[in-house]
Enzyme design. Structure first.
Site, PDB file in Angstrom:
ATOM      1  N   LYS A 114      31.277   0.091  -0.609  1.00  0.00           N
ATOM      2  CA  LYS A 114      30.506  -1.360  -0.454  1.00  0.00           C
ATOM      3  C   LYS A 114      29.043  -1.080  -0.859  1.00  0.00           C
ATOM      4  O   LYS A 114      28.355  -1.923  -1.203  1.00  0.00           O
ATOM      5  CB  LYS A 114      30.646  -1.643   1.210  1.00  0.00           C
TER       6      LYS A 114
HETATM    7  C1  LIG Z   1      36.026  -2.577   2.820  1.00  0.00           C
HETATM    8  C2  LIG Z   1      37.042  -1.344   2.870  1.00  0.00           C
HETATM    9  C3  LIG Z   1      38.216  -1.429   2.027  1.00  0.00           C
HETATM   10  C4  LIG Z   1      38.881  -2.730   1.845  1.00  0.00           C
HETATM   11  O1  LIG Z   1      38.279  -3.386   0.886  1.00  0.00           O
HETATM   12  P1  LIG Z   1      38.406  -4.936   0.579  1.00  0.00           P
HETATM   13  O2  LIG Z   1      37.626  -5.192  -0.590  1.00  0.00           O
HETATM   14  O3  LIG Z   1      38.295  -5.787   1.587  1.00  0.00           O
HETATM   15  O4  LIG Z   1      39.881  -5.056   0.109  1.00  0.00           O
HETATM   16  C5  LIG Z   1      38.672  -0.369   1.925  1.00  0.00           C
HETATM   17  N1  LIG Z   1      38.378   0.974   2.043  1.00  0.00           N
HETATM   18  C6  LIG Z   1      37.098   1.385   2.630  1.00  0.00           C
HETATM   19  C7  LIG Z   1      36.593   2.491   2.886  1.00  0.00           C
HETATM   20  C8  LIG Z   1      36.306   0.095   2.769  1.00  0.00           C
HETATM   21  O5  LIG Z   1      34.961   0.203   3.586  1.00  0.00           O
END
Ligand SMILES: *Cc1c(COP(=O)(O)O)cnc(C)c1O
Length: 468
Positions: A114
């Site tokens: 993120k």
């Molecule tokens: C947010 C997250 C996901 C999922 O991603 P999306 O874009 O919501 O599908 C997967 N793995 C980790 C470690 C995350 O923080």
């Protein structure tokens, strides 16, 4: 480039990139989408080879920003966003065996993918607010990863305050400290004496409370913001280029929750990247697997797992795919989403199912297979991987694809962020990288409030800066 809502029927009610970024969600409840997909030719993609990550980001994102940023401004924001990453490649590729690769997306400040989008989003907010002399109040509730990445992204930025609610005692010590040890004056942590769902409900109510929405320019930072998805498109290009694109097809396995990350892969394909397949990997919270394999998009009950960032009941960004696959008919999507909000269930149309099947395959991964993938990666390849990545890797190895096509699994979190689960599966306790190693020695700042809407609202209203 103009942006339209997935639930809009008036094509003239479009926004530019700046307005879509600052708004997040459209007023009709829909999500913003670019009016059309920019497309790169094979020759243009071939010419991206060898660029630095920030340069590639500038090239890939430029068609989306339209007149909102000059090329120079976009390049400058990208350079600064990615300068903070602990690896020179930003998103390096690691080879596991003859056909499986990991795309390491966890070299940012808070150890999850993120950061890649939010580090840019924080800087976009600051840039646009300075231009229009505005102020933004970011409010969110988090069960872990999003909160720390959002806080790090806006800490110390001008014209933005962030208020992040987390359920007291229900996030891991690493996750809590990644939020509460950020001492910038524009960062406000609130531990709520209640569950995550209660904290989330307070936040939602604040967005519709005239006493708040009328006084402050409120904004959310979850993955419904188009600019976040746009930033994620870049690493699909980066990985494919390193494996021989545009002259060679590449498949991706994506551990999926809100469908943001994998939708960015879909956008890359629409832009001309030769993507052979997008493998949607879910845990036992499998609404997306049921939707893609049987056309059944219905919310179940939530089961907590060792991959908490994928523990979701509905996937907000799936609406973007449905919109794109059904003739971009905003009125029809609005009606179907209203139905879904009432009954918590919806069937995909034949056109949506066929369209999705052309590019997506889904796999539901149970806890045993997740642990098995962590053990395989460590035993056979010497790589410790986190539970989310393990779900992607298991799916990558389970799908029957042409063996000549390389498969890239998105490694979405650093194993050190989920040490207990990794240790259980592999017998090895991962260490925290040096850049966060002194987390437990730092001072914390956080207020604790009862799970009471008025108390939380009054606390925020007293500290936030009104929009002029
Ligand atoms: C947010 C997250 C996901 C999922 O991603 P999306 O874009 O919501 O599908 C997967 N793995 C980790 C470690 C995350 O923080």
């Amino acid at each position: 480039m103009r942006y339209i809502s997935t639930r809009g029927s008036d094509r003239h009610a479009s926004l530019d990139f700046e307005a879509a970024t600052l708004a997040g969600l459209a007023p009709d409840g829909g999500l913003y989408m670019p009016e059309e997909w920019p497309r790169f030719s094979q020759a243009e993609i071939a010419a991206f080879a060898g660029l630095s990550y920030a340069e590639l980001a500038t090239r890939v994102m430029l068609p989306f920003v339209g007149d909102s940023l000059t090329r120079h401004e976009l390049a400058d924001l990208s350079t600064r966003a990615y300068a903070r990453f602990a690896h020179a490649a930003v998103a390096p590729l690691t080879q596991l065996d003859h056909r499986h690769f990991l795309l390491e997306l966890f070299h940012g400040p808070t150890l999850a993918f993120k950061d890649i989008a939010l580090q840019l989003l924080g800087r976009l907010f600051e840039h646009f607010l300075k231009e229009r002399d505005g102020h933004l109040t970011v409010i969110g509730a988090t069960s872990g990863d999003t909160g720390s990445a959002a806080i790090d992204a806006v800490a110390g930025r001008e014209r933005v305050d962030i208020f992040m609610l987390h359920p007291e005692g229900r996030v891991s010590p690493v996750q809590r400290r990644q939020m509460t040890t950020v001492l910038s004056p524009n960062v406000h942590n609130i531990a709520v004496e209640g569950s995550f769902d209660e904290a989330q409900a307070h936040v939602k109510r604040m967005f519709t409370d005239p006493a708040m929405a009328g006084r402050f320019h409120l904004s959310a930072v979850n993955s419904i913001n188009w600019a976040r998805l746009m930033a994620q498109v870049v690493y699909f290009f980066a990985a494919a280029l390193r494996l021989g694109a545009p002259h060679r097809e590449v498949a991706f396995a994506v551990p999926t929750g809100n469908f943001g990350d994998v939708f960015a892969g879909y956008v890359a394909a629409r832009m001309g990247l030769p993507v052979a397949r997008l493998i949607v990997a879910t845990n036992v919270n499998d609404i997306l697997h049921r939707a893609l394999s049987e056309g059944d998009y219905s919310a179940g009950t939530l089961t907590p797992t060792a991959a908490p960032s994928m523990d979701i009941q509905v996937s907000s960004n799936f609406e973007r795919l449905l919109f794109d696959l059904s003739g971009r008919d905003g009125a029809a999507i609005a009606a179907r989403m209203r139905g879904f909000e009432e009954t918590r269930a919806m069937s995909l149309t034949p056109a949506q199912r066929e369209g999705a099947a052309a590019l997506f395959t889904s796999v539901r991964v149970d806890p045993l297979d997740m642990a098995g993938a962590m053990a395989w990666a460590q035993g056979e390849c010497g790589e410790l991987i986190d539970p989310h990545t393990a779900i992607g890797l298991h799916a990558a190895r389970a799908v029957d694809l042409d063996p000549a096509i390389p498969v890239v699994t998105l490694a979405t979190a650093h194993p050190g962020k989920f040490r207990d689960a990794v240790e259980r599966a592999t017998g090895t306790r991962p260490s925290l990288p040096a850049r966060v190693g002194d987390l437990f020695g730092r001072e914390e700042r956080c207020v604790t409030l009862p799970s009471n809407y008025a108390a939380i609202r009054d606390h925020i209203a007293a500290l936030a800066t009104p929009s002029s």
